[in-house]
Design a protein around this motif. Structure first.
Motif, mmCIF file in Angstrom:
data_model
loop_
_atom_site.group_PDB
_atom_site.id
_atom_site.type_symbol
_atom_site.label_atom_id
_atom_site.label_comp_id
_atom_site.label_asym_id
_atom_site.label_seq_id
_atom_site.Cartn_x
_atom_site.Cartn_y
_atom_site.Cartn_z
ATOM 1 N N SER A 197 0.825 -1.211 0.000
ATOM 2 C CA SER A 197 0.000 0.000 0.000
ATOM 3 C C SER A 197 0.860 1.263 0.000
ATOM 4 O O SER A 197 0.367 2.363 -0.254
ATOM 5 N N PHE A 198 2.173 1.109 0.298
ATOM 6 C CA PHE A 198 3.083 2.254 0.271
ATOM 7 C C PHE A 198 3.888 2.316 -1.022
ATOM 8 O O PHE A 198 4.681 3.231 -1.211
ATOM 9 N N GLY A 199 3.686 1.340 -1.913
ATOM 10 C CA GLY A 199 4.393 1.319 -3.185
ATOM 11 C C GLY A 199 4.907 -0.069 -3.491
ATOM 12 O O GLY A 199 4.854 -0.976 -2.651
ATOM 13 N N PRO A 200 5.408 -0.270 -4.720
ATOM 14 C CA PRO A 200 5.977 -1.576 -5.089
ATOM 15 C C PRO A 200 7.107 -1.953 -4.121
ATOM 16 O O PRO A 200 7.946 -1.127 -3.774
ATOM 17 N N VAL A 201 7.113 -3.216 -3.721
ATOM 18 C CA VAL A 201 8.041 -3.661 -2.680
ATOM 19 C C VAL A 201 9.154 -4.512 -3.278
ATOM 20 O O VAL A 201 8.897 -5.433 -4.057
ATOM 21 N N ARG A 202 10.380 -4.176 -2.911
ATOM 22 C CA ARG A 202 11.521 -5.025 -3.238
ATOM 23 C C ARG A 202 11.907 -5.783 -1.974
ATOM 24 O O ARG A 202 12.277 -5.176 -0.980
ATOM 25 N N GLU A 203 11.820 -7.106 -2.039
ATOM 26 C CA GLU A 203 12.128 -7.906 -0.860
ATOM 27 C C GLU A 203 13.589 -8.321 -0.866
ATOM 28 O O GLU A 203 14.119 -8.799 -1.870
ATOM 29 N N LEU A 204 14.236 -8.130 0.271
ATOM 30 C CA LEU A 204 15.623 -8.536 0.442
ATOM 31 C C LEU A 204 15.686 -10.039 0.657
ATOM 32 O O LEU A 204 14.858 -10.597 1.371
ATOM 33 N N ASP A 205 16.675 -10.668 0.052
ATOM 34 C CA ASP A 205 16.947 -12.063 0.344
ATOM 35 C C ASP A 205 18.039 -12.083 1.401
ATOM 36 O O ASP A 205 19.227 -11.992 1.087
ATOM 37 N N LEU A 206 17.661 -12.159 2.655
ATOM 38 C CA LEU A 206 18.618 -12.071 3.746
ATOM 39 C C LEU A 206 19.439 -13.336 3.901
ATOM 40 O O LEU A 206 20.340 -13.391 4.744
ATOM 41 N N GLY A 207 19.168 -14.350 3.072
ATOM 42 C CA GLY A 207 19.992 -15.540 3.089
ATOM 43 C C GLY A 207 21.148 -15.449 2.113
ATOM 44 O O GLY A 207 22.063 -16.261 2.143
ATOM 45 N N GLN A 208 21.123 -14.416 1.235
ATOM 46 C CA GLN A 208 22.192 -14.259 0.277
ATOM 47 C C GLN A 208 23.400 -13.601 0.926
ATOM 48 O O GLN A 208 23.327 -13.045 2.014
ATOM 49 N N GLN A 209 24.513 -13.623 0.215
ATOM 50 C CA GLN A 209 25.700 -12.938 0.696
ATOM 51 C C GLN A 209 25.435 -11.444 0.742
ATOM 52 O O GLN A 209 24.718 -10.901 -0.094
ATOM 53 N N PRO A 210 26.026 -10.739 1.715
ATOM 54 C CA PRO A 210 25.885 -9.295 1.766
ATOM 55 C C PRO A 210 26.377 -8.664 0.468
ATOM 56 O O PRO A 210 27.339 -9.111 -0.140
ATOM 57 N N GLY A 211 25.667 -7.593 0.069
ATOM 58 C CA GLY A 211 26.059 -6.918 -1.143
ATOM 59 C C GLY A 211 25.240 -7.355 -2.353
ATOM 60 O O GLY A 211 25.322 -6.757 -3.414
#
Length: 483
Positions: free
Chosen positions: A460-474
């Motif tokens: 409701s606040f806009g299109p969401v980009r979800e982080l994959d917190l299982g991936q390597q940082p960066g």
């Protein structure tokens, strides 16, 4: 210095006591006090034979000497493929031995003398600091200069520092606040060196020779400023410093790489990190200003009114009136070499996530619609002006502040004129600055928590980009709508 601050605090306390005694209960919003008069202590500026500026402030209250060297370097100058190089270099300069003195012997000798030498490199400044008893100053200065100019970068300590960096990367997604802080910074500074974070690949790519080369490139006496304070004899100190740093260099210092300012790209974005926690972490913001912006004084007043105090609009509504959060604040971080940020933040229970976000955005937008009240303006200016003296509570802080102003090319008289510039801010100035610099419709919004419990969908606040917190940082996850 300590006696001056204590005396001023005594006067303020005494004034409050009189007010209470005279009128019973005192309302802090209506109390008035006589103007505090505080003159900024001066630090002497001298130039060593090598051309290095030094700020001196003698204080004999304790038999201690402090030195801070500020070096023109930073992580913005490291290759993106070796992100983390500057930080590791700054750490191993001290931990890896110097001047032929092994790390273990350096640690033992400093501990025996009750001395300290520390080093580090941030985004746009490197520092090496010294704290020593006056009687041990000569030997501690030698170690300090070796760390600053002649670090050995022990391979063993290089390997240890790299392992610590990699372990930190493995754990950095454990803390929701750490995630949100990293991701809001990456979003605001996307495409700029300030937005680059270390990865496993970049950490493993850094070698001892990279650290040697990075240090050799930037750490020169003609690229530094010193701040010295404490119990020293001026003549003897200058003799020691000139002997330590020598004559002018025969070659010119290399020009710093030309790093552009971050791109002012105000586009909204919603970034979600899934964590199975009851408390949602919320960060929102965008690119801010530099120290040279003429609105900086109006924005300092705005900071206090919007989110910089216990009576700020964000705190009063979200914490006091709604009970949605224990802490909520906001601030323009004025950039010194590069454009800074505006960030508002809070943590709230998962079930009030949407409400908290909406309220924060509405309160921030309200600053752009109408002038602040006379009472808000008066309270903000009085607080900023009267608390100014607490930035100068020790000789070390005074000398360091003076050196930092030159390091970052602040205009002459900046400190001396600061309070008068705050005092001249009007309601119209605050409103105009808010309209120029606050863009809630273009916020980067970072939310870390459990979306299944949210009171309204993040989409409701806009299109969401979800982080994959299982991936390597960066690395980044894809775009997903969260319902």
């Amino acid at each position: 210095m300590k006696r001056l601050v204590i005396s001023l605090l005594f006067l303020v306390t005494a004034g409050m006591s009189v007010a209470v005694a005279a009128g019973g209960k005192a309302d802090p919003r209506t109390m008035s006090f006589p103007e505090l008069r505080f003159e900024i202590p001066a630090a002497e500026r001298v130039v060593l034979e090598c051309g290095m500026p030094v700020y001196l402030l003698r204080d004999t209250e304790l038999p201690i000497i402090n030195i801070t060297a500020m070096v023109r370097t930073g992580s913005v100058y490291e290759p993106a493929a070796k992100a983390g190089l500057a930080s590791l270099t700054g750490s191993v300069m001290r931990s890896g031995g110097a001047g032929g003195l092994s790390p273990e012997k350096m640690d033992d000798e400093l501990e025996f003398m009750a001395s300290a030498v520390e080093s580090g490199i941030g985004s746009d400044m490197g520092t090496v600091s010294l704290t020593s008893l006056t009687k041990n100053f000569r030997r501690t200065l030698r170690i300090f200069c070796d760390v600053l100019l002649r670090p050995d970068f022990s391979q063993k300590r290089v390997d240890i520092a790299r392992r610590h960096l990699i372990e930190g990367l493995r754990r950095q997604n454990d803390d929701p606040k750490g995630i949100s802080g990293r991701e809001i910074n990456r979003a605001i500074y996307a495409g700029h060196p300030l937005g680059v974070v270390p990865t496993f690949a970049s950490a493993n790519a850094i070698t001892r020779q990279d650290m040697v080369d990075f240090h050799r490139r930037f750490f020169r006496p003609d690229a530094m400023i010193l701040a010295v304070s404490g119990d020293f004899d001026r003549t003897a100190l200058l003799k020691e410093l000139n002997a330590a740093f020598g004559k002018p260099a025969t070659t010119a210092p290399p020009a710093l790489p030309d790093i552009p300012q971050p791109t002012a790209d105000f586009r909204p974005e919603v970034i979600y990190g899934k964590k199975e926690v009851n408390q949602t972490v919320i960060r929102m913001g965008h690119l801010g200003i530099t120290k040279a912006d003429p609105d900086i004084y109006a924005l300092r007043v705005l900071d206090y009114i919007l989110g910089g105090s216990f009576t700020s609009r964000l705190t009063m509504e979200i914490r006091t009136n709604q009970g949605l959060a224990y802490n909520v604040d906001s601030r323009f971080d004025a950039g010194r070499r590069f454009t800074g940020t505006f960030i508002a933040e809070t943590e709230t229970k998962a079930e009030s996530t949407g409400k908290a976000i909406s309220l924060m955005e509405e309160i921030i937008a309200g600053m752009t619609r109408e002038p602040v009240s006379d009472q808000e303006l008066k309270a903000a200016k009085e607080y900023i002006i009267n608390s100014f003296m607490f930035g100068f509570t020790s000789p070390a802080s005074i000398a360091t502040q003076r050196a930092r102003l030159e390091f970052y090319d602040y205009p002459p008289g900046y400190l001396e004129n600061y309070r008068n510039n705050i005092a001249r801010v009007t309601k119209e100035d605050v409103l105009a600055a808010a309209r120029r610099h606050l863009k809630p419709e273009a916020f980067k919004l970072v939310v870390v928590g459990n979306a299944a419990k949210f009171d309204k969908p993040l989409a409701s606040f806009g299109p969401v980009r979800e982080l994959d917190l299982g991936q390597q940082p960066g690395t980044q996850g894809g775009n997903h709508d969260i319902h």
